[in-house]
Design a protein around this motif. Sequence first.
Motif, PDB file in Angstrom:
ATOM      1  N   HIS A   1       0.826  -1.211   0.000  1.00  0.00           N
ATOM      2  CA  HIS A   1       0.000   0.000   0.000  1.00  0.00           C
ATOM      3  C   HIS A   1       0.863   1.266   0.000  1.00  0.00           C
ATOM      4  N   PHE A   2       2.112   1.163   0.451  1.00  0.00           N
ATOM      5  CA  PHE A   2       3.015   2.307   0.366  1.00  0.00           C
ATOM      6  C   PHE A   2       3.305   2.640  -1.100  1.00  0.00           C
ATOM      7  N   GLU A   3       3.405   1.619  -1.937  1.00  0.00           N
ATOM      8  CA  GLU A   3       3.634   1.847  -3.366  1.00  0.00           C
ATOM      9  C   GLU A   3       2.459   2.594  -4.006  1.00  0.00           C
ATOM     10  N   GLU A   4       1.269   2.433  -3.423  1.00  0.00           N
ATOM     11  CA  GLU A   4       0.100   3.115  -3.960  1.00  0.00           C
ATOM     12  C   GLU A   4       0.009   4.568  -3.473  1.00  0.00           C
ATOM     13  N   GLN A   5       0.536   4.841  -2.260  1.00  0.00           N
ATOM     14  CA  GLN A   5       0.450   6.187  -1.675  1.00  0.00           C
ATOM     15  C   GLN A   5       1.816   6.573  -1.083  1.00  0.00           C
ATOM     16  N   PRO A   6       2.838   6.725  -1.902  1.00  0.00           N
ATOM     17  CA  PRO A   6       4.196   6.927  -1.384  1.00  0.00           C
ATOM     18  C   PRO A   6       4.477   8.323  -0.825  1.00  0.00           C
ATOM     19  N   ILE A   7       3.788   9.336  -1.308  1.00  0.00           N
ATOM     20  CA  ILE A   7       4.138  10.709  -0.926  1.00  0.00           C
ATOM     21  C   ILE A   7       3.656  11.056   0.477  1.00  0.00           C
ATOM     22  N   PHE A   8       2.363  10.843   0.744  1.00  0.00           N
ATOM     23  CA  PHE A   8       1.794  11.212   2.037  1.00  0.00           C
ATOM     24  C   PHE A   8       1.388  10.007   2.888  1.00  0.00           C
ATOM     25  N   GLY A   9       1.548   8.798   2.377  1.00  0.00           N
ATOM     26  CA  GLY A   9       1.229   7.609   3.147  1.00  0.00           C
ATOM     27  C   GLY A   9      -0.267   7.360   3.267  1.00  0.00           C
ATOM     28  N   CYS A  10      -0.610   6.387   4.079  1.00  0.00           N
ATOM     29  CA  CYS A  10      -2.008   5.978   4.203  1.00  0.00           C
ATOM     30  C   CYS A  10      -2.730   6.680   5.350  1.00  0.00           C
TER      31      CYS A  10
ATOM     32  N   SER B   1       6.408   2.388  10.224  1.00  0.00           N
ATOM     33  CA  SER B   1       5.098   2.996  10.460  1.00  0.00           C
ATOM     34  C   SER B   1       5.102   4.462  10.047  1.00  0.00           C
ATOM     35  N   ILE B   2       6.187   5.166  10.372  1.00  0.00           N
ATOM     36  CA  ILE B   2       6.302   6.561   9.941  1.00  0.00           C
ATOM     37  C   ILE B   2       6.289   6.644   8.423  1.00  0.00           C
ATOM     38  N   LEU B   3       7.008   5.728   7.769  1.00  0.00           N
ATOM     39  CA  LEU B   3       7.060   5.731   6.309  1.00  0.00           C
ATOM     40  C   LEU B   3       5.711   5.371   5.705  1.00  0.00           C
ATOM     41  N   PHE B   4       5.076   4.311   6.236  1.00  0.00           N
ATOM     42  CA  PHE B   4       3.798   3.860   5.676  1.00  0.00           C
ATOM     43  C   PHE B   4       2.671   4.853   5.952  1.00  0.00           C
TER      44      PHE B   4
ATOM     45  N   THR C   1       2.886   8.223   7.067  1.00  0.00           N
ATOM     46  CA  THR C   1       3.089   9.630   6.701  1.00  0.00           C
ATOM     47  C   THR C   1       3.812   9.792   5.375  1.00  0.00           C
ATOM     48  N   GLY C   2       4.216   8.692   4.768  1.00  0.00           N
ATOM     49  CA  GLY C   2       4.829   8.744   3.451  1.00  0.00           C
ATOM     50  C   GLY C   2       6.243   9.302   3.456  1.00  0.00           C
ATOM     51  N   ILE C   3       6.738   9.565   2.267  1.00  0.00           N
ATOM     52  CA  ILE C   3       8.088  10.093   2.109  1.00  0.00           C
ATOM     53  C   ILE C   3       8.219  11.464   2.766  1.00  0.00           C
ATOM     54  N   CYS C   4       7.152  12.273   2.695  1.00  0.00           N
ATOM     55  CA  CYS C   4       7.179  13.610   3.311  1.00  0.00           C
ATOM     56  C   CYS C   4       7.395  13.511   4.823  1.00  0.00           C
ATOM     57  N   GLY C   5       6.606  12.680   5.483  1.00  0.00           N
ATOM     58  CA  GLY C   5       6.724  12.532   6.929  1.00  0.00           C
ATOM     59  C   GLY C   5       8.048  11.920   7.338  1.00  0.00           C
ATOM     60  N   PHE C   6       8.504  10.935   6.585  1.00  0.00           N
ATOM     61  CA  PHE C   6       9.764  10.265   6.911  1.00  0.00           C
ATOM     62  C   PHE C   6      10.940  11.230   6.736  1.00  0.00           C
ATOM     63  N   THR C   7      10.885  12.061   5.696  1.00  0.00           N
ATOM     64  CA  THR C   7      11.933  13.060   5.469  1.00  0.00           C
ATOM     65  C   THR C   7      11.964  14.076   6.596  1.00  0.00           C
ATOM     66  N   PHE C   8      10.789  14.500   7.052  1.00  0.00           N
ATOM     67  CA  PHE C   8      10.700  15.446   8.161  1.00  0.00           C
ATOM     68  C   PHE C   8      11.295  14.842   9.428  1.00  0.00           C
ATOM     69  N   MET C   9      11.014  13.549   9.675  1.00  0.00           N
ATOM     70  CA  MET C   9      11.560  12.880  10.846  1.00  0.00           C
ATOM     71  C   MET C   9      13.075  12.755  10.746  1.00  0.00           C
ATOM     72  N   ALA C  10      13.585  12.444   9.559  1.00  0.00           N
ATOM     73  CA  ALA C  10      15.034  12.352   9.352  1.00  0.00           C
ATOM     74  C   ALA C  10      15.698  13.703   9.611  1.00  0.00           C
ATOM     75  N   PHE C  11      15.019  14.787   9.224  1.00  0.00           N
ATOM     76  CA  PHE C  11      15.539  16.135   9.451  1.00  0.00           C
ATOM     77  C   PHE C  11      15.628  16.429  10.951  1.00  0.00           C
ATOM     78  N   ILE C  12      14.618  16.003  11.715  1.00  0.00           N
ATOM     79  CA  ILE C  12      14.629  16.199  13.171  1.00  0.00           C
ATOM     80  C   ILE C  12      15.811  15.468  13.796  1.00  0.00           C
TER      81      ILE C  12
END
Length: 254
Positions: A140-149, A173-176, A178-189
């Motif tokens: 399902h991440f492949e279907e909604q990769p940007i913002f997640g489910c 879970s963060i990746l699935f 919140t998607g790439i956007c959320g995961f990138t934000f977490m990596a930045f933190i």
Amino acid sequence: MMSPEDGDVSWDFSAIFPHSMWLGAAVGISNVVCLWNILNCKKKISQILWTCVLLQSIYLSVVSASRSALVASLTTMFILILCNVKNIWKFLKYAIVVAVIGTMAFPVFYNNSQRMQNKIESSEGAYGSRTDIFSDGFKHFEEQPIFGCGFAVSYRDGHRDVGRLESGSGWLSILFQTGICGFTFMAFILYNVKKKVKNIRKDRILQFYLFPFIFLCLHSFFEGYLLTSGYYLCLLFWTLLSYLYTYHVISQMK
């Protein structure tokens, strides 16, 4: 003993917790903190007493049968020792002490590790016991990769569940969810925390907060709780993260 939920799991020891995984995480943190006390005690008798507590804590790690918590705590403890070793001879001294104590304690730990051994033997699939959860999540991440489910959304056996369940891994879970956007934000933190945390070798108080946080980061690769508000591990993770994020300001105020 842990209360049965799905199937017969009544043999899993969980102490004061409703699930053995939460006990495993608690004693995983205990392992790290006990070692920190051993490294920072000035008196030999205090070091001996803390070593006894550490052995009991590791024993509970084995009994709780949480493989992820045990491995994450041992890895964190190894990094903590390296961080406090000033020369190769001191490292060899620690290695000899650990080898001797480990050899003496191994029979007791091994005789009480049957439940953990059973988990290892029963693991099947690419991701072991989490194969089905991870496979659905990646699909399902492949279907909604940007913002997640979405927050608190997970998939199991092709069905969409909304609730507190995570994917079996906090970082996934963060990746699935919140998607790439959320995961990138977490990596930045986390990157900013790395920049703000300095003088790790010299600052023992900083080590006290940093290494339990490192344990949670490693442990949450295999257990999902980073986005599950209400779980004590979620509260502890974000509290430690907040403290480390502002540590450079707090340390200047002291």
